[in-house]
Write an enzyme that holds these catalytic residues in place. Structure first.
Site: not given
Length: 647
Positions: A221, A340
């Site tokens: 991220e 994810e």
């Protein structure tokens, strides 16, 4: 809807498919208020996902204290993981960008002999003694609270890990049969804000010396780096970092052909779209697949109602389409993964993400992602911090584990089309998806399909099959909360066809047995439940335009692919259909007049022969060939280079 009688008079592909294998399209319909109509299109495989479509993650927080990596040696956890193969095992998450490889010369000593014997001995030798496992599990409960507090405060401690932790992780993946993806730290930066690869190269060198075959990621991220670490990395620079890593991997004898996945961005928002676009413009060629993350809700302020809200579930489609469009516009054909994902970000929703109600989000995500074109979905997490794990603190399976296991066993990678129809618009409380049944299931015939459905309503829904499938064999796997009270959706146990699911012992899973419906019996989907229905005699196509073999000289767009592939032609031929008695002997032969229309591609078709079944033991086969005149020479062509079997 096309009938078999109509199909016989059409082109040969449709003749073979309908005449031999049944109708290509079915409609499920009922009339009462709680009934639905579902359109199922079996005529074509819409798309095919990776066979490891449902994969799992271990959160990198497990390595915060290296001793907890020993939990991966639990025989129970290995048993649960092995049952989910084939699958990827991603090791990553927020903590990966705060961990650093610190070699200490501590690793497993193995004899220099065959890798197979080493693996077998190592798997056995590493198993945790029960007393040590119980102590680690108790300590992990306290560790989880510490990690959760770290997440809430947004302050992440830097961690070092040794060769021993790497060995434990790889041994778990290898002993379980999972394909490991290791997430590298992208927040190790130089003074020019480029990625400092020196520590990664140290790790790669060690893994190569041990011949650990695995794939790689870089960073987690990156859109949140400024918030978490005060460092901003734009998409253009991130892409260059991946190119740098790709070059390093290319120099390795082991890793020059393994996967590299990224950039693992959060779900699309304006600034994240810019990051993804910049990344793809510079780094698309370096990656095997483009990864992004998705969560429906914030785990700190969500509610039970959100988990059952069709509008919340529908938001996933918007996000998937945005990512797919971005990737396709810059790097056409690049695979897209949900690298994810789970129900709620921030570690999950306490009291919800690890309960029965979480299954509605999970199963709908699996169905919708495959339907729209996502190739792999990696579930956060098998084990690690948070409340969205598949196993609890005692390493016992939670409802989403059992759901995942059933999905693995019953659902194949071939995606078919299914749609809920009502007289007054979409009925979003009932959601359905359709795949070919997993062909690795031992007792299902080829051509079987698996319909899986969710009922977000408290009322039972009834589904009845049309006449030509009314007497078909259907096996039902209905999952409901193990509790019958008003708090049933909060249960951490699940029933399959009325029986509570639990492990027999640490090394043995229970049999997951379906309930065979009586011929003509309506399908009933209980309120607040989800289910898998295997239509054993559906006889869906084995091939599609996407994965069919190219017929010699015939453009693929002109192929008509069904259970028995065929090509349209100008000539006519006579085929023979054979009927078998219960002993597998030929009882009757029936001649069929087949007419074809040929798409001109420069081949003069002068004859065709079609060989229909000659024997059966619950298996029939189709084959065909044609003769062509090319450059004044007669050639015989097999329309099916690899004969396809059907049931």
């Amino acid at each position: 809807m096309k009938s078999a009688a109509t199909a016989v008079s059409t082109i040969v592909a449709l003749v073979l498919f309908r005449a031999l294998c049944g109708d290509a399209k079915t409609v499920i319909s009922v009339d009462d208020v709680q009934s639905i109509r579902v359109d199922l299109d079996l005529s074509n495989v819409a798309r095919k996902v990776d066979e490891r479509f449902l994969s799992v993650a271990i959160d990198a927080s497990l390595i915060a204290e290296e001793k907890f990596m020993n939990l991966l040696n639990s025989p129970k956890l290995r048993t649960l993981a092995k049952a989910l193969i084939p699958a990827f095992l991603r090791f990553g998450g927020t903590k990966q960008d705060f961990m650093k490889f610190n070699p200490r010369g501590r690793y497993f000593q193995t004899r220099e002999n065959s890798s197979r014997s080493v693996l077998g001995n190592l798997c056995k030798r590493l198993e945790l003694p029960p007393l040590l496992e119980n102590r680690l599990k108790q300590e992990w409960v306290l560790q989880s609270k510490t990690l959760l507090q770290e997440e809430l405060e947004g302050k992440y401690k830097k961690t070092k890990f040794s060769e021993y932790a790497v060995d434990l992780l790889y041994a778990f993946a290898n002993c379980s049969g999972l394909d490991l993806i290791f997430g590298l730290n992208a927040l190790l930066r130089t003074s020019e804000n480029t990625w400092d690869s020196s520590n990664a190269e140290l790790l790669l060198k060690y893994c190569e010396s041990r011949q650990y075959v695995m794939s790689w990621e870089l960073g987690n991220e990156p859109n949140s780096y400024e918030k978490k670490a005060g460092i901003r990395v734009d998409g253009y620079q991130l892409g260059q970092d991946f190119v740098h890593l790709h070059q390093i991997l290319q120099e390795s004898m082991i890793y020059n052909s393994t996967g590299l996945y990224g950039p693992d961005i959060g779900q699309p928002r304006d600034h994240r779209k810019d990051l993804l676009t910049g990344f793809l413009e510079t780094g698309a060629e370096a990656i095997t697949a483009c990864t992004w993350h998705h969560y429906y809700v914030n785990g700190r302020d969500t509610s039970l109602e959100d988990f059952l809200d069709p509008h919340v579930l529908d938001t996933l489609a918007t996000k998937i389409n945005e990512v797919l469009e971005t990737v396709e516009s810059i790097s056409p054909g690049k695979k897209v993964w949900l690298g994810e994902t789970s129900s709620a970000y921030g570690g999950g929703a306490v009291g919800l993400s690890d309960t029965f109600v979480a299954g509605f989000m999970w199963l709908d995500k699996l169905g919708l992602a495959a339907k729209l074109g996502v190739d792999v979905v990696i579930r956060q997490v098998l084990i690690g911090s948070g409340t969205y794990h598949l196993v609890d603190d005692n390493l016992d399976p939670l409802p989403d584990y059992w759901l995942s296991l059933l999905y693995k066993r019953l659902v194949g990678p071939e995606v078919l089309k299914a749609e809920v129809l009502t007289n007054s618009g979409p009925k979003k409380a009932i959601r359905v998806y359709l795949h070919c049944t997993n062909r690795k299931s031992t007792h299902y015939r080829q051509g079987a399909v698996t319909l899986f459905a969710l009922n977000l309503n408290k009322n039972e829904a009834t589904i009845s099959l049309p006449a030509h499938l009314a007497n078909s064999t259907i096996e039902a796997f209905v999952l409901q909360s193990a509790e019958a009270s008003e708090h049933s959706l909060y249960s951490r146990s699940v029933k399959l066809n009325g029986e509570v699911l639990k492990m027999v012992d640490d090394r043995t899973l229970p049999p997951l047995e379906g309930r065979e419906l009586q011929p003509g019996e309506h399908i009933k989907l209980p309120g607040f439940s989800f289910a898998f229905y295997v239509l054993i005699e559906a006889r869906a196509p084995l091939l599609s335009y996407a994965n069919a073999p190219r017929l010699n000289g015939i453009p693929q767009k002109h192929q008509r692919i069904g259970l028995c592939p065929a090509v349209t032609m100008t000539t006519a031929a006579t085929a023979q259909k054979q009927h078998f008695d219960k002993h597998g002997q030929v009882a009757k032969r029936e001649k069929l007049k087949l007419k074809y229309r040929y798409f001109h591609v420069g081949i003069d078709i002068i004859d065709i022969s079609i060989d229909l079944p000659t024997s059966t033991h619950n298996t029939r086969s189709c084959s065909a060939s044609y003769y062509s005149n090319v450059n004044n020479r007669i050639h015989e062509h097999d329309l099916f280079p690899s004969p396809n079997h059907m049931s």
